[in-house]
Design a protein around this motif. Structure first.
Motif, PDB file in Angstrom:
ATOM      1  N   TYR A   1       0.811  -1.214   0.000  1.00  0.00           N
ATOM      2  CA  TYR A   1       0.000   0.000   0.000  1.00  0.00           C
ATOM      3  C   TYR A   1       0.848   1.271   0.000  1.00  0.00           C
ATOM      4  CZ  TYR A   1      -4.459  -2.459   0.739  1.00  0.00           C
ATOM      5  OH  TYR A   1      -5.594  -3.228   0.601  1.00  0.00           O
TER       6      TYR A   1
ATOM      7  N   ARG B   1      -1.481   9.063   3.333  1.00  0.00           N
ATOM      8  CA  ARG B   1      -2.913   9.237   3.636  1.00  0.00           C
ATOM      9  C   ARG B   1      -3.161   9.033   5.141  1.00  0.00           C
ATOM     10  NH1 ARG B   1      -5.632   8.147  -1.376  1.00  0.00           N
ATOM     11  NH2 ARG B   1      -7.564   8.805  -0.375  1.00  0.00           N
TER      12      ARG B   1
ATOM     13  N   ILE C   1     -15.064   0.862   6.056  1.00  0.00           N
ATOM     14  CA  ILE C   1     -14.167   1.191   4.951  1.00  0.00           C
ATOM     15  C   ILE C   1     -12.800   0.496   5.094  1.00  0.00           C
ATOM     16  CG2 ILE C   1     -13.299   3.380   5.887  1.00  0.00           C
ATOM     17  CD1 ILE C   1     -13.709   4.460   2.905  1.00  0.00           C
TER      18      ILE C   1
ATOM     19  N   HIS D   1      -9.831  -6.483  -1.826  1.00  0.00           N
ATOM     20  CA  HIS D   1      -9.084  -5.471  -2.580  1.00  0.00           C
ATOM     21  C   HIS D   1      -9.029  -5.929  -4.033  1.00  0.00           C
ATOM     22  CE1 HIS D   1      -5.892  -2.794  -3.928  1.00  0.00           C
ATOM     23  NE2 HIS D   1      -5.403  -3.852  -4.552  1.00  0.00           N
TER      24      HIS D   1
HETATM   25  P1  CMP Z   1      -8.333  -0.994  -0.960  1.00  0.00           P
HETATM   26  O1  CMP Z   1      -9.002  -1.148  -2.271  1.00  0.00           O
HETATM   27  O2  CMP Z   1      -7.673  -2.197  -0.383  1.00  0.00           O
HETATM   28  O3  CMP Z   1      -7.232   0.179  -1.075  1.00  0.00           O
HETATM   29  C1  CMP Z   1      -6.875   0.994   0.013  1.00  0.00           C
HETATM   30  C2  CMP Z   1      -7.727   0.774   1.223  1.00  0.00           C
HETATM   31  O4  CMP Z   1      -7.677   1.790   2.192  1.00  0.00           O
HETATM   32  C3  CMP Z   1      -9.171   0.707   0.806  1.00  0.00           C
HETATM   33  O5  CMP Z   1      -9.412  -0.477   0.098  1.00  0.00           O
HETATM   34  C4  CMP Z   1      -9.864   0.843   2.168  1.00  0.00           C
HETATM   35  O6  CMP Z   1     -10.006  -0.411   2.822  1.00  0.00           O
HETATM   36  C5  CMP Z   1      -8.863   1.675   2.985  1.00  0.00           C
HETATM   37  N1  CMP Z   1      -9.367   2.996   3.305  1.00  0.00           N
HETATM   38  C6  CMP Z   1      -9.604   3.477   4.535  1.00  0.00           C
HETATM   39  N2  CMP Z   1     -10.041   4.735   4.486  1.00  0.00           N
HETATM   40  C7  CMP Z   1     -10.100   5.090   3.186  1.00  0.00           C
HETATM   41  C8  CMP Z   1     -10.496   6.276   2.489  1.00  0.00           C
HETATM   42  N3  CMP Z   1     -10.920   7.364   3.135  1.00  0.00           N
HETATM   43  N4  CMP Z   1     -10.435   6.265   1.138  1.00  0.00           N
HETATM   44  C9  CMP Z   1     -10.000   5.184   0.464  1.00  0.00           C
HETATM   45  N5  CMP Z   1      -9.598   4.029   1.077  1.00  0.00           N
HETATM   46  C10 CMP Z   1      -9.668   3.983   2.424  1.00  0.00           C
END
Ligand code: CMP
Length: 141
Positions: A50, A56, A110, A116
């Motif tokens: 990630y 972030r 979330i 993913h």
């Molecule tokens: P994923 O597709 O695995 O990619 C990044 C992950 O960050 C996302 O799924 C969510 O599980 C997590 N995440 C947590 N907060 C946020 C946010 N505000 N925006 C996007 N992803 C988030």
């Protein structure tokens, strides 16, 4: 075109014992599982995967969640696989995920959002290479 995408069944969905149900959704949509392995990610593994999200505010919680239990990692192959997988998953936030999508049906929040999936061809290539050697992939197209 036939594409490959990286899919991860996250610790929440593994703990709910819905790996089979999720695989079934992929297969019914024409996405073939061409490589798979279960893994307990280290903090380093999850941070590297990630890395684009490093700055972030949710990064630490995301990494903590992804190492909270085993994940199931797979390469899906099929026509339009990247977009199709994202459609099957539903919106990132399960509160916004359409009925019948994986996140609507299996996700809690979330962070604990069940799955993913790669978002574009370039990231799919990078993410597949992060987890699998070329030899580990059994193309079926
Ligand atoms: P994923 O597709 O695995 O990619 C990044 C992950 O960050 C996302 O799924 C969510 O599980 C997590 N995440 C947590 N907060 C946020 C946010 N505000 N925006 C996007 N992803 C988030």
């Amino acid at each position: 075109a036939v594409e490959r995408t990286l899919s991860i069944i996250k610790p929440d969905a593994v703990a709910k014992d819905v790996i089979g149900e999720i695989y079934s959704r992929f297969e019914k949509a024409g996405l073939k599982i061409v490589a798979a392995r279960m893994a307990q990610l280290s903090r380093e593994d999850a941070e590297g995967f990630y890395a684009v999200h490093k700055e972030r505010p949710f990064f630490n919680d995301l990494v903590g969640f992804m190492i909270s239990g085993p994940v199931m990692v797979q390469v899906l192959e099929g026509e339009d696989a990247i977009r199709k997988n994202r459609e099957i998953m539903g919106a990132t936030n399960p509160k916004e995920a359409a009925a019948g999508t994986l996140r609507h049906d299996y996700a809690e929040s979330i962070d604990a959002n069940a799955v993913h999936g790669s978002d574009a061809p370039e990231t799919a290539k990078q993410e597949i290479e992060y987890f699998f050697k070329a030899d580990d992939i059994c193309s079926r197209s």
